[in-house]
Design a protein around this motif. Structure first.
Motif, PDB file in Angstrom:
ATOM      1  N   GLN A   1      16.739  93.435   4.252  1.00 61.68           N
ATOM      2  CA  GLN A   1      17.673  92.319   4.336  1.00 61.68           C
ATOM      3  C   GLN A   1      18.318  92.370   5.718  1.00 61.68           C
ATOM      4  N   TYR A   2      18.005  91.382   6.538  1.00 60.16           N
ATOM      5  CA  TYR A   2      18.625  91.350   7.856  1.00 60.16           C
ATOM      6  C   TYR A   2      18.755  89.917   8.345  1.00 60.16           C
ATOM      7  N   THR A   3      19.618  89.749   9.346  1.00 59.76           N
ATOM      8  CA  THR A   3      19.758  88.497  10.070  1.00 59.76           C
ATOM      9  C   THR A   3      19.703  88.823  11.553  1.00 59.76           C
ATOM     10  N   LEU A   4      18.720  88.255  12.230  1.00 61.04           N
ATOM     11  CA  LEU A   4      18.630  88.363  13.675  1.00 61.04           C
ATOM     12  C   LEU A   4      19.269  87.099  14.235  1.00 61.04           C
ATOM     13  N   VAL A   5      20.337  87.265  15.013  1.00 62.08           N
ATOM     14  CA  VAL A   5      21.022  86.134  15.632  1.00 62.08           C
ATOM     15  C   VAL A   5      20.516  86.000  17.060  1.00 62.08           C
ATOM     16  N   VAL A   6      19.954  84.839  17.377  1.00 58.62           N
ATOM     17  CA  VAL A   6      19.446  84.559  18.713  1.00 58.62           C
ATOM     18  C   VAL A   6      20.338  83.479  19.318  1.00 58.62           C
ATOM     19  N   ILE A   7      20.888  83.776  20.508  1.00 55.26           N
ATOM     20  CA  ILE A   7      21.851  82.890  21.165  1.00 55.26           C
ATOM     21  C   ILE A   7      21.257  82.463  22.505  1.00 55.26           C
ATOM     22  N   TYR A   8      21.253  81.150  22.767  1.00 54.89           N
ATOM     23  CA  TYR A   8      20.703  80.684  24.050  1.00 54.89           C
ATOM     24  C   TYR A   8      21.383  79.376  24.455  1.00 54.89           C
ATOM     25  N   PRO A   9      21.302  79.060  25.751  1.00 51.68           N
ATOM     26  CA  PRO A   9      21.918  77.821  26.211  1.00 51.68           C
ATOM     27  C   PRO A   9      21.160  76.606  25.668  1.00 51.68           C
ATOM     28  N   GLY A  10      21.922  75.593  25.262  1.00 54.61           N
ATOM     29  CA  GLY A  10      21.311  74.377  24.740  1.00 54.61           C
ATOM     30  C   GLY A  10      20.610  73.591  25.832  1.00 54.61           C
ATOM     31  N   LEU A  11      19.581  72.860  25.447  1.00 57.37           N
ATOM     32  CA  LEU A  11      18.784  72.075  26.387  1.00 57.37           C
ATOM     33  C   LEU A  11      18.986  70.585  26.134  1.00 57.37           C
ATOM     34  N   ALA A  12      18.836  69.814  27.181  1.00 57.54           N
ATOM     35  CA  ALA A  12      18.932  68.363  27.065  1.00 57.54           C
ATOM     36  C   ALA A  12      17.700  67.817  26.358  1.00 57.54           C
ATOM     37  N   ASN A  13      17.906  66.776  25.573  1.00 60.43           N
ATOM     38  CA  ASN A  13      16.804  66.113  24.881  1.00 60.43           C
ATOM     39  C   ASN A  13      17.177  64.644  24.737  1.00 60.43           C
ATOM     40  N   PRO A  14      16.246  63.725  25.004  1.00 61.57           N
ATOM     41  CA  PRO A  14      16.574  62.304  24.873  1.00 61.57           C
ATOM     42  C   PRO A  14      16.922  61.886  23.444  1.00 61.57           C
ATOM     43  N   ASP A  15      16.430  62.640  22.463  1.00 57.86           N
ATOM     44  CA  ASP A  15      16.772  62.359  21.066  1.00 57.86           C
ATOM     45  C   ASP A  15      18.170  62.910  20.801  1.00 57.86           C
TER      46      ASP A  15
ATOM     47  N   ASN B   1      19.711  63.596  18.177  1.00 59.81           N
ATOM     48  CA  ASN B   1      19.751  64.609  17.123  1.00 59.81           C
ATOM     49  C   ASN B   1      19.290  65.980  17.604  1.00 59.81           C
ATOM     50  N   LEU B   2      18.551  66.010  18.696  1.00 59.83           N
ATOM     51  CA  LEU B   2      18.036  67.268  19.235  1.00 59.83           C
ATOM     52  C   LEU B   2      18.712  67.680  20.532  1.00 59.83           C
ATOM     53  N   ASP B   3      19.598  66.860  21.052  1.00 56.92           N
ATOM     54  CA  ASP B   3      20.264  67.141  22.321  1.00 56.92           C
ATOM     55  C   ASP B   3      21.325  68.234  22.142  1.00 56.92           C
ATOM     56  N   ALA B   4      21.214  69.279  22.944  1.00 54.03           N
ATOM     57  CA  ALA B   4      22.180  70.376  22.904  1.00 54.03           C
ATOM     58  C   ALA B   4      22.680  70.705  24.310  1.00 54.03           C
ATOM     59  N   ALA B   5      22.560  69.755  25.228  1.00 53.59           N
ATOM     60  CA  ALA B   5      22.982  69.985  26.613  1.00 53.59           C
ATOM     61  C   ALA B   5      24.463  70.344  26.648  1.00 53.59           C
ATOM     62  N   GLY B   6      24.791  71.373  27.413  1.00 54.83           N
ATOM     63  CA  GLY B   6      26.179  71.803  27.554  1.00 54.83           C
ATOM     64  C   GLY B   6      26.718  72.587  26.372  1.00 54.83           C
TER      65      GLY B   6
ATOM     66  N   LEU C   1      28.700  73.987  14.591  1.00 58.62           N
ATOM     67  CA  LEU C   1      28.216  72.877  13.776  1.00 58.62           C
ATOM     68  C   LEU C   1      26.825  73.203  13.262  1.00 58.62           C
ATOM     69  N   TYR C   2      26.651  73.119  11.949  1.00 61.95           N
ATOM     70  CA  TYR C   2      25.345  73.349  11.340  1.00 61.95           C
ATOM     71  C   TYR C   2      24.375  72.322  11.912  1.00 61.95           C
TER      72      TYR C   2
ATOM     73  N   ARG D   1      14.137  82.446   6.323  1.00 64.57           N
ATOM     74  CA  ARG D   1      14.471  81.124   6.828  1.00 64.57           C
ATOM     75  C   ARG D   1      15.064  81.242   8.220  1.00 64.57           C
ATOM     76  N   ASN D   2      15.066  80.121   8.927  1.00 68.98           N
ATOM     77  CA  ASN D   2      15.724  80.006  10.218  1.00 68.98           C
ATOM     78  C   ASN D   2      16.819  78.952  10.076  1.00 68.98           C
ATOM     79  N   MET D   3      18.027  79.280  10.526  1.00 70.31           N
ATOM     80  CA  MET D   3      19.150  78.342  10.505  1.00 70.31           C
ATOM     81  C   MET D   3      19.637  78.154  11.934  1.00 70.31           C
ATOM     82  N   TYR D   4      20.057  76.938  12.259  1.00 73.43           N
ATOM     83  CA  TYR D   4      20.489  76.616  13.616  1.00 73.43           C
ATOM     84  C   TYR D   4      21.912  76.064  13.610  1.00 73.43           C
ATOM     85  N   TYR D   5      22.673  76.481  14.631  1.00 72.89           N
ATOM     86  CA  TYR D   5      24.030  75.982  14.855  1.00 72.89           C
ATOM     87  C   TYR D   5      24.160  75.597  16.320  1.00 72.89           C
ATOM     88  N   ARG D   6      25.003  74.621  16.588  1.00 72.21           N
ATOM     89  CA  ARG D   6      25.384  74.281  17.960  1.00 72.21           C
ATOM     90  C   ARG D   6      26.870  74.597  18.084  1.00 72.21           C
TER      91      ARG D   6
END
Length: 167
Positions: A134-148, A150-155, A55-56, A67-72
């Motif tokens: 021209q490159y894309t560095l993909v950084v993958i990490y576990p999502g963190l809990a957030n009370p908001d 829109n920012l919550d990525a727990a699990g 999900l974008y 630019r930086n782009m984020y997905y969950r």
């Protein structure tokens, strides 16, 4: 007879020389066109297809050519890393380039990394060429809990694309 044979021979040499010259000019022209087409293709981000079900989650422009782009992703970090490792194998044509885990084992204390994620994987997709980046560095990490919400990525697994291209 020898004069007409000589004329035919000299005219065929001229004809072959002209054909060779025209073919040479066409090859050089095709090379120049190919170079400029390649350079133009590097003036946009190098996009890597995100994993199925990603999900974008947003983006931020760092500058006019980065630019930086984020997905969950609702999948395990191992499955997501395996997906990007397969993409790297396809991109580079071999299994030599690897996604790198930071730190290699265990978890990093937040004070050392300056971030709160315990570990991350980095996968570099480089598509740079002659005098172009021209490159894309993909950084993958576990999502963190957030009370908001829109920012919550727990699990979930978070995927960040750090993209840079020539402008």
């Amino acid at each position: 007879m020898s004069t007409s044979a000589e004329k035919r021979r000299s005219s065929s040499i001229v004809r072959y020389s002209l054909i060779a010259g025209i073919v040479g000019i066409l090859i050089i022209g095709a090379g120049v066109v190919s170079f400029f087409v390649d350079q133009a293709s590097r003036q946009t981000p190098f996009d890597i297809q995100p994993p199925p079900g990603a999900l974008y989650w947003g983006e931020s422009d760092v500058s006019t050519n980065s630019r930086n782009m984020y997905y969950r992703v609702a999948d395990s970090i191992d499955n997501v890393v395996n997906y990007y490792q397969q993409k790297m194998n396809e991109h580079y044509g071999d299994a030599v380039e690897r996604c790198i885990r930071i730190p290699a084992v265990g978890e990093a204390p937040p004070a050392e990394t300056g971030q709160s994620v315990p570990f991350q994987f980095s996968c570099m997709f480089d598509h740079s060429g002659f005098r172009s980046t021209q490159y894309t560095l993909v950084v993958i990490y576990p999502g963190l809990a957030n009370p908001d919400p829109n920012l919550d990525a727990a699990g979930m697994t978070v995927v960040k694309y750090e993209q840079l291209w020539q402008s």
